[in-house]
Design an enzyme around this catalytic site. Structure first.
Site, PDB file in Angstrom:
ATOM      1  CG  ASP A 178      -2.244  -0.547   1.040  1.00 38.48           C
ATOM      2  OD1 ASP A 178      -2.743  -0.508  -0.108  1.00 38.48           O
ATOM      3  OD2 ASP A 178      -2.826  -1.049   2.025  1.00 38.48           O
ATOM      4  CD  GLU A 184     -11.933  -2.435   2.717  1.00 36.76           C
ATOM      5  OE1 GLU A 184     -10.875  -2.032   2.177  1.00 36.76           O
ATOM      6  OE2 GLU A 184     -12.085  -2.508   3.950  1.00 36.76           O
TER       7      GLU A 184
HETATM    8  O1  KIV Z   1      -4.672  -2.387   4.152  1.00 38.29           O
HETATM    9  C1  KIV Z   1      -5.283  -3.433   3.910  1.00 38.29           C
HETATM   10  O2  KIV Z   1      -5.174  -4.458   4.594  1.00 38.29           O
HETATM   11  C2  KIV Z   1      -6.183  -3.432   2.769  1.00 38.29           C
HETATM   12  C3  KIV Z   1      -7.178  -4.555   2.704  1.00 38.29           C
HETATM   13  C4  KIV Z   1      -8.323  -4.235   3.580  1.00 38.29           C
HETATM   14  C5  KIV Z   1      -7.575  -4.833   1.320  1.00 38.29           C
HETATM   15  O3  KIV Z   1      -6.162  -2.533   1.976  1.00 38.29           O
END
Ligand code: KIV
Length: 286
Positions: A103, A201
């Site tokens: 991310d 999501e």
């Molecule tokens: O940060 C995370 O774990 C996510 C999931 C909820 C897909 O983005």
């Protein structure tokens, strides 16, 4: 991938698949529309990455959910680039043949296309992950195009986007009623911008099914029903860790790690207190 035909008296799950080579974006793309969805789990350290890779989980997500489950922050927006990089590098070291997605933390891509490319480059340089994920649909499409133009694989996260929880009025299902049009528009915008994967999501299953059918790239669902090309869960949710944590409706538990850990720690404490640990076999002689 080959099916593991080894003796399963050790309770390894039926259908356990061992990757025989590095899982690549092309392998995930080949699963688009197949009747065999791929599995993704979050991972935040070397040892869990090793465990999930050994189970044949194709994709490991170093999610900014680490903000909550690793660092104990109240929202995902609190996690920093440094924190994400340290976790992601550890996951990559344990990931074996799994594909690793990371991310982009809140604040690292919103300001400009240049910032988004710089942050994507930094996080991949420092971690060795294969792909970045960022939150948003239409509004973030120019960032996706800039990152793709820099040669970096991208996953777009649409539907409920936790970094925008305060804009969305809390943890709410997205894409209901008239909202389904916005979700389709978000999918189209991110795909047109070059997204390689679309993660959805907390979206009604019929809407996610339609998005998946109309989306030319693989979709991954979390709380989005059974019709996506892949599924993802936060690993703490799938094994009830910690024992008293909040569990979203969409998460199923396949174990109770919180209870096992607390039980083991209590047994350890008791033996230390009673003087029965360490025993002779745990002791060095001079
Ligand atoms: O940060 C995370 O774990 C996510 C999931 C909820 C897909 O983005």
């Amino acid at each position: 991938m080959v099916e593991n035909t080894a003796d399963r008296s050790d309770n390894s799950p039926v259908g356990y698949m061992e990757p025989t080579k590095q899982v690549r974006l092309t392998d995930l793309q080949a699963r688009k529309g197949s009747d065999s969805p791929f599995a993704m789990l979050t991972a935040y350290d070397y040892s869990t990455a090793k465990a999930f890779a050994a189970a044949g989980v194709e994709v490991l997500l170093v999610g900014d959910s680490a903000a909550n489950v690793v660092f104990g922050y109240p929202t995902t927006s609190h996690i920093s680039m440094d924190e994400m990089c340290y976790l992601a590098a550890a996951v990559v070291r344990g990931a074996d043949k799994a594909f690793v997605m990371v991310d982009l933390p809140f604040g690292s891509y919103e300001a400009s296309d240049e910032q988004a490319v710089r942050s994507s480059t930094e996080i991949l340089h420092r971690s060795g992950a294969h792909c970045v994920k960022l939150e948003g649909g239409v509004r973030i499409a120019p960032r996706i195009k800039a990152i793709k133009d820099a040669g970096i694989p991208v996953c777009a996260h649409i539907g409920f986007t936790p970094q925008s929880v305060n804009n969305l009025g809390g943890f709410k299902v997205q894409g209901r009623g008239a909202g389904s049009g916005q979700l389709i528009a978000d999918m189209q915008a991110v795909v047109e911008a070059g997204a390689d994967i679309v993660l959805m999501e907390m979206v009604p299953s019929d809407v996610a099914k339609r998005v998946t059918a109309e989306c030319p790239v693989p979709t991954i669902g979390i709380g989005a029903g059974a019709d996506c090309d892949g599924q993802v869960l936060v690993w703490h949710d799938m094994v009830a860790f910690p024992e008293d944590g909040h569990r979203p409706k969409f998460a199923k538990q396949w174990g109770n790690v919180g209870e096992v850990l607390t039980r083991a720690a209590a047994a350890y404490k008791k033996e230390v207190q009673e003087g029965t640990f360490p025993a002779e076999e745990h002791t060095f002689n001079s």
